[in-house]
Each structure stands twice: as C-alpha cells, then as structure tokens.
Design an enzyme around this catalytic site. Sequence first.
Site, PDB file in Angstrom:
ATOM      1  N   HIS A   1       0.534  -1.096  -0.029  1.00 22.47           N
ATOM      2  CA  HIS A   1      -0.200   0.059  -0.022  1.00 22.47           C
ATOM      3  C   HIS A   1       0.825   1.225  -0.031  1.00 22.47           C
ATOM      4  CE1 HIS A   1      -4.050  -1.824   0.664  1.00 22.47           C
ATOM      5  NE2 HIS A   1      -3.330  -2.792   1.115  1.00 22.47           N
TER       6      HIS A   1
ATOM      7  N   ASP B   1       3.588   9.370  -0.421  1.00 23.08           N
ATOM      8  CA  ASP B   1       2.338   8.597  -0.051  1.00 23.08           C
ATOM      9  C   ASP B   1       2.169   7.429  -1.426  1.00 23.08           C
ATOM     10  OD1 ASP B   1       0.213   8.070   1.380  1.00 23.08           O
ATOM     11  OD2 ASP B   1      -0.449  10.023   1.629  1.00 23.08           O
TER      12      ASP B   1
HETATM   13  P1  ADQ Z   1      -2.956   5.877   4.943  1.00 23.38           P
HETATM   14  O1  ADQ Z   1      -1.541   6.542   5.138  1.00 23.38           O
HETATM   15  O2  ADQ Z   1      -3.770   5.726   6.243  1.00 23.38           O
HETATM   16  O3  ADQ Z   1      -2.993   4.615   4.074  1.00 23.38           O
HETATM   17  P2  ADQ Z   1      -4.854   7.282   3.256  1.00 23.38           P
HETATM   18  O4  ADQ Z   1      -5.039   6.644   1.826  1.00 23.38           O
HETATM   19  O5  ADQ Z   1      -4.863   8.796   2.960  1.00 23.38           O
HETATM   20  O6  ADQ Z   1      -3.634   6.945   4.150  1.00 23.38           O
HETATM   21  O7  ADQ Z   1      -6.090   7.056   3.924  1.00 23.38           O
HETATM   22  C1  ADQ Z   1      -6.869   5.840   3.998  1.00 23.38           C
HETATM   23  C2  ADQ Z   1      -8.046   5.996   4.612  1.00 23.38           C
HETATM   24  O8  ADQ Z   1      -8.117   6.401   6.094  1.00 23.38           O
HETATM   25  C3  ADQ Z   1      -9.200   6.941   3.915  1.00 23.38           C
HETATM   26  O9  ADQ Z   1     -10.146   6.272   3.746  1.00 23.38           O
HETATM   27  C4  ADQ Z   1      -9.082   8.062   4.618  1.00 23.38           C
HETATM   28  O10 ADQ Z   1     -10.187   9.061   4.560  1.00 23.38           O
HETATM   29  C5  ADQ Z   1      -8.981   7.793   6.062  1.00 23.38           C
HETATM   30  N1  ADQ Z   1      -8.391   8.879   7.061  1.00 23.38           N
HETATM   31  C6  ADQ Z   1      -7.416   9.297   6.605  1.00 23.38           C
HETATM   32  N2  ADQ Z   1      -7.012  10.354   7.713  1.00 23.38           N
HETATM   33  C7  ADQ Z   1      -8.164  10.423   8.549  1.00 23.38           C
HETATM   34  C8  ADQ Z   1      -8.692  11.122   9.460  1.00 23.38           C
HETATM   35  N3  ADQ Z   1      -8.196  11.974   9.972  1.00 23.38           N
HETATM   36  N4  ADQ Z   1      -9.928  10.914  10.109  1.00 23.38           N
HETATM   37  C9  ADQ Z   1     -10.593   9.703   9.663  1.00 23.38           C
HETATM   38  N5  ADQ Z   1     -10.360   8.925   8.676  1.00 23.38           N
HETATM   39  C10 ADQ Z   1      -9.085   9.463   7.973  1.00 23.38           C
HETATM   40  C11 ADQ Z   1      -2.074   3.603   3.420  1.00 23.38           C
HETATM   41  C12 ADQ Z   1      -1.163   4.532   2.415  1.00 23.38           C
HETATM   42  C13 ADQ Z   1      -1.992   5.163   1.411  1.00 23.38           C
HETATM   43  C14 ADQ Z   1      -2.914   4.552   0.691  1.00 23.38           C
HETATM   44  C15 ADQ Z   1      -3.654   3.542   1.577  1.00 23.38           C
HETATM   45  C16 ADQ Z   1      -4.531   2.647   1.029  1.00 23.38           C
HETATM   46  O11 ADQ Z   1      -0.301   5.255   3.381  1.00 23.38           O
HETATM   47  O12 ADQ Z   1      -0.913   5.787   0.631  1.00 23.38           O
HETATM   48  O13 ADQ Z   1      -3.518   5.022  -0.205  1.00 23.38           O
HETATM   49  O14 ADQ Z   1      -2.887   2.849   2.497  1.00 23.38           O
HETATM   50  O15 ADQ Z   1      -4.039   1.814  -0.131  1.00 23.38           O
END
Ligand code: ADQ
Length: 462
Positions: free
Chosen positions: A156, A353
């Site tokens: 991811h 990211d």
């Molecule tokens: P994350 O680093 O967690 O994931 P991201 O893809 O931005 O990053 O978010 C994943 C989920 O968490 C999204 O549905 C988002 O809405 C939710 N989220 C993020 N911040 C939040 C907050 N403050 N409150 C509530 N919900 C929140 C990892 C990788 C990413 C990749 C994902 C999926 O780091 O690059 O996109 O996995 O593969």
Amino acid sequence: MSRLVIVANRVPDPRERGATAGGLAVALKDALQRRDALWFGWSGATVAEPAAAPTEQRKGRVTYATLDLSEEDYRHYYLGFANGALWPVLHYRLGIAKFAREDWEGYRRVNAAFAAALAPMLRPDDTIWVHDFHLFLLAAELRALGCRQKIGFFLHVPFPPRSVIMGMPKAEAILAAMGAHDAIGVQTDDDAENLRGALFGIGEQDAAARVGTFAIGIDAAGFANLAARRFRTKEVDQLRASLAGRALAIGIDRLDYTKGLPQRIAGFGKLLQRFPRHRSNVTFLQVAPVSRGDVASYRALRRELDESVGRINGQYAEPDWGPIRYITRAVARPTLAGYMRLAKIGLVTPLRDGMNLVAKEYVAAQDPEDPGVLVLSRFAGASGELEGALLVNPMDPDDIAEALDVALTMPADERQARWKPMDAAVRANNASAWCRQFLTALEGSESAAESAAESSARRRAA
Ligand code: ADQ
C-alpha cells in the site's frame, strides 16, 4: 468460487458498519460480498501470554480470525521493525529509520507465528492475498510449511529506489522472500520500476516479472452519496455557520510525518503573509488524529505542529477570525465527507504517499455544479490519476501558498473543467475495479510454488 483469504496486520471489527469503516475494509468490500472469505491478522490487543491459535468471529460470508501479540512482539515487530524501520525507508526516509537486530528478530518471529497459525486453517483451493509491509515474510513462511495455494501481495505504501532500500539492514532477506508470491501489486509505475530494480539486483528475476501496478481506489459512488447526504446535517451546518461566509480549506490525515503537515501549515502561513487579501477570508481546518502515539518521532511531530499552528494563529488572528483550526481527535467519516463537500479547497500534501485516498475522496465528495479545487502533492501516488489538481512540491511552503492563491481565485468554469475528468477517473478506477484487477492477475498467474519447484529441479538437473 474458491475462498478468499485476506491477511493484513489489522483485521477490521466485524461490528463496524459500511460508512464508518476505512481504507482496506472499504476497498475489499465487493470481493468479500461475492465469495466466502477469511480475514486473518492481529487483533490490535497486546497480552502477557498470547494464544497460538486465533480467535474466530463470523459475519455474513466472512470469518474474522485474530491473534493477540505479546508486549515484546508489539515493541519489536510493530513499533520497531514495521513502523520504526520499514515505514520510513519505504517512504524514502532512510535517515530517520531506526534499525535494531532485536526488532528484525521480532518481525521474523511474528511473520512466522502468523503463518503457523494460518496454515492449518487453509483449504487447498484458497486464494491468499497478503497486505502491506508488516507481512513481507509471511508467504515465504507459508511456503516453508508446504502451502501451495496462490499467494498475492499488495504493497500500500511506496517502494523507493534500489539504492535507498538497500541501505536498510536485512533488505536483501525481505526482497528474497518476495519470490514466494504469485503476483505482487504496487500503487504506481514508479513503485513497480523501483521494486523490479531491487529484485533484479539480488537475482530475483522471476519475482520481478510478477510485479504489476494496481492503483487502489475508493467506493466513489458511495462516498459521493455520503457527502451529499451529510452536507445538510447539524455538524456540517455548525461548521458552515461558523465560517461566516469565508472559504474553507481542509486537510484530513493521520498525524504522520510522511503527510507533510509542518510544511502544509507553513504553506498556509505563507499564503497569509504573501497574499494579504486572503487574510480574514479563508479558514484552514486540519483534522489529524494521533496515530502511533507511542513512537518518539510522532510525539516530536505533534509538538512541532502545536507550536507552528499557535504561532500562525497568534500572528494573523482577528477577534472574529482564527486562520487555522487544528483537531487531533478522530472525526467520524460521514461527517468528514460532509466537511469535504463544504470545503472550497482540499489540501493534500504528503511528502510521499503510496496513493492517498483522501485526495480521491475529496474529488468524489464535490458538488458537480460548484466543485472545489484539489491542491495535491506531486509525490502522492494519486497525482498520476488526478491531472486536474494543482500539483505542488510539498517540501516548498511557497509553492503551496501560490497554489492556494490560485485555488481561492479560480473561476467556476475552470474548477468544473478540472474536476470533471478527475471525478471520471475516481469513479472508473474505483475500489471494486482495483480488487477485481488484482485478483484476476493473481488467480490467472503461473503458480510461484510450482515455478520455484521447477527452477530448483532445473538447477539440480544442470
Ligand atoms: P494511509 O496512510 O492511512 O493509508 P490514506 O490513503 O490517505 O492514508 O487514508 C486511508 C483512509 O483513512 C481513507 O479512507 C481516509 O479517509 C481515512 N483517513 C485518513 N485520515 C483520516 C482522519 N483524520 N480521520 C478519519 N479518517 C481518515 C495507506 C497508504 C496510502 C494508501 C492507503 C490505501 O499510506 O498511501 O492510499 O494505504 O492503499
């Protein structure tokens, strides 16, 4: 159809309902509705004496099987090797990675323990899909226990260039273990190229040939509906009223040093300094709940943000306006969807990211008649698909400030022209497409177990 076995560090709580679940649970929803499934991983709990066999719970067609970790495994496997070494290195931050042999041993031990607990639960025709950097060694451990099922792996997070990854002790052992997978998925072509290069470098040509790009998506239609429904609720009305007609810029992240938060806050400060006409006319809301609060670098980040938000607010606030609202508590996803629709600007500026689903969610949440502007880091995987965004270098607060100025003054027809193709892309490359494409590649692949057996037979014969 054969059973799908999902293995991930964390297993969602089966009581979580669709709208509140995040990330992987949403991405896999379709696949888990269409076939029987087992979701296996860590419970999230640490206990003095973890049981070797998992606890099972069933909901619908999915069985959730979880293991607890000992305090020591939590410290070495999770905090130490996964979050202290792999997470920074995979995000190109070799310089802040911490490596200790005990952490590596803990990582190996937990990957092996997971494999040992999972192996007896497997059926001969299961398809196994392992997720993310916590479990790089799991497939090799399963193979050592005699598993011949198809095993896929999806990363991811980004994969850095060979020279960066090879700086991490034990990188070679991790890369060698990748050969146990039948299909290996990453988020972008850059990640694929980097991973292939690293695998080639250690002579794992077969594994390199199994690497493919599968950009993860969201349930775009579902999120768009959620945002439209939540737009008229008490929480969103309260936020709207409190803005008193000012534009809202929103940032939503986990509080993590890869997300570029200090630079983003500085960028907003630069906007107010260099473009005074926006003072008193825009409010920036940053939601960043604390994650991994027990890792020292995360505590330092929190202090830094507290200080810089305080400084900018102190410098520019008026009695009836504060520039930055900064929330480190969790806010419910449906409410965030409504906030995203209200925001004129989505500010998504990670330093690196894998994908960044918030960027896609912001696009899906917009009102087609009056969409907002996405300001996006060129180093988020999502930037490859979201060409209508204003792309910035997240390390450069002036670049962020200039993009914010453009976004705040962008006419409606340009906002629509930028948003439409992005919305089409987010809807087309959605979560179910991602899932289907990866599983098609995995289930149609040549078996790694057999090709490994064949190549060792060839080596013996030679
Ligand atoms: P994350 O680093 O967690 O994931 P991201 O893809 O931005 O990053 O978010 C994943 C989920 O968490 C999204 O549905 C988002 O809405 C939710 N989220 C993020 N911040 C939040 C907050 N403050 N409150 C509530 N919900 C929140 C990892 C990788 C990413 C990749 C994902 C999926 O780091 O690059 O996109 O996995 O593969």
